[in-house]
Design a protein around this motif. Structure first.
Motif, PDB file in Angstrom:
ATOM      1  N   VAL A   1       0.847  -1.186   0.000  1.00 23.48           N
ATOM      2  CA  VAL A   1       0.000   0.000   0.000  1.00 23.48           C
ATOM      3  C   VAL A   1       0.889   1.246   0.000  1.00 23.48           C
ATOM      4  CG1 VAL A   1      -1.798   1.268   1.231  1.00 23.48           C
ATOM      5  CG2 VAL A   1      -1.755  -1.233   1.331  1.00 23.48           C
ATOM      6  N   PRO A   2       0.878   2.014  -1.091  1.00 23.08           N
ATOM      7  CA  PRO A   2       1.608   3.281  -1.065  1.00 23.08           C
ATOM      8  C   PRO A   2       0.972   4.200  -0.024  1.00 23.08           C
ATOM      9  CG  PRO A   2       0.694   2.839  -3.247  1.00 23.08           C
ATOM     10  CD  PRO A   2       0.186   1.786  -2.344  1.00 23.08           C
ATOM     11  N   TYR A   3       1.777   4.938   0.692  1.00 27.43           N
ATOM     12  CA  TYR A   3       1.242   5.786   1.761  1.00 27.43           C
ATOM     13  C   TYR A   3       0.183   6.763   1.272  1.00 27.43           C
ATOM     14  CZ  TYR A   3       4.968   3.970   4.712  1.00 27.43           C
ATOM     15  OH  TYR A   3       5.787   3.151   5.440  1.00 27.43           O
ATOM     16  N   ARG A   4       0.307   7.228   0.044  1.00 26.49           N
ATOM     17  CA  ARG A   4      -0.659   8.204  -0.483  1.00 26.49           C
ATOM     18  C   ARG A   4      -2.057   7.595  -0.654  1.00 26.49           C
ATOM     19  NH1 ARG A   4       2.406   6.448  -4.603  1.00 26.49           N
ATOM     20  NH2 ARG A   4       1.356   5.649  -6.440  1.00 26.49           N
ATOM     21  N   ALA A   5      -2.170   6.248  -0.651  1.00 24.21           N
ATOM     22  CA  ALA A   5      -3.458   5.578  -0.845  1.00 24.21           C
ATOM     23  C   ALA A   5      -4.220   5.342   0.454  1.00 24.21           C
ATOM     24  CB  ALA A   5      -3.252   4.250  -1.561  1.00 24.21           C
ATOM     25  N   ILE A   6      -3.599   5.604   1.597  1.00 19.04           N
ATOM     26  CA  ILE A   6      -4.276   5.395   2.877  1.00 19.04           C
ATOM     27  C   ILE A   6      -5.201   6.572   3.146  1.00 19.04           C
ATOM     28  CG2 ILE A   6      -3.992   5.147   5.371  1.00 19.04           C
ATOM     29  CD1 ILE A   6      -1.317   3.748   4.789  1.00 19.04           C
TER      30      ILE A   6
END
Length: 123
Positions: free
Chosen positions: A69-74
């Motif tokens: 999970v890329p951090y920008r997707a959280i």
């Protein structure tokens, strides 16, 4: 000095070096594990680039699912501490593009506040 230095706390039983070795072949060249938490059977790893959820499946745990999970997707997260009769804490992370949250049961003794602080630091 990494993004999550000092957040490990006393409750975590997972060694960052061991998590780095366990994810050999999954991590990108130069990607480093900053903080890692062992759940009941699985592993929750925060690198300098993304969150990796390692889900061991089946009775033997030989089948392994890796969710990156890329951090920008959280989008959001919740942490629920254990209670008197409920001995395990729970973590939910809502990720854009997934129909429901990534849910993990945290092992007894996991530093829930450190997990919450690690996620909050990236958002």
């Amino acid at each position: 000095m990494g993004l999550f230095d000092g957040l490990l706390g006393h409750g975590s039983k997972t060694d960052v070096g061991a998590a780095q070795r366990e994810l050999e072949g999954v991590l990108l060249p130069g990607e480093t594990v900053e903080i890692a938490f062992r759940t009941v059977r699985d592993l929750l790893v925060f690198t300098d680039r993304r969150l990796i959820v390692v889900d061991k499946q089946g009775l033997t745990g030989r089948k392994v699912s890796y969710t990156s999970v890329p951090y920008r997707a959280i989008n959001a997260f919740s942490v629920e501490t254990s209670g008197t009769f409920d001995l395990e804490a729970e973590l939910k992370i809502w990720v854009s593009g997934l129909p429901g949250p990534v849910e993990k049961t945290l092992a007894k003794g996991t530093d829930v506040k450190a997990v919450q602080a690690a996620i909050a630091a990236i958002l």
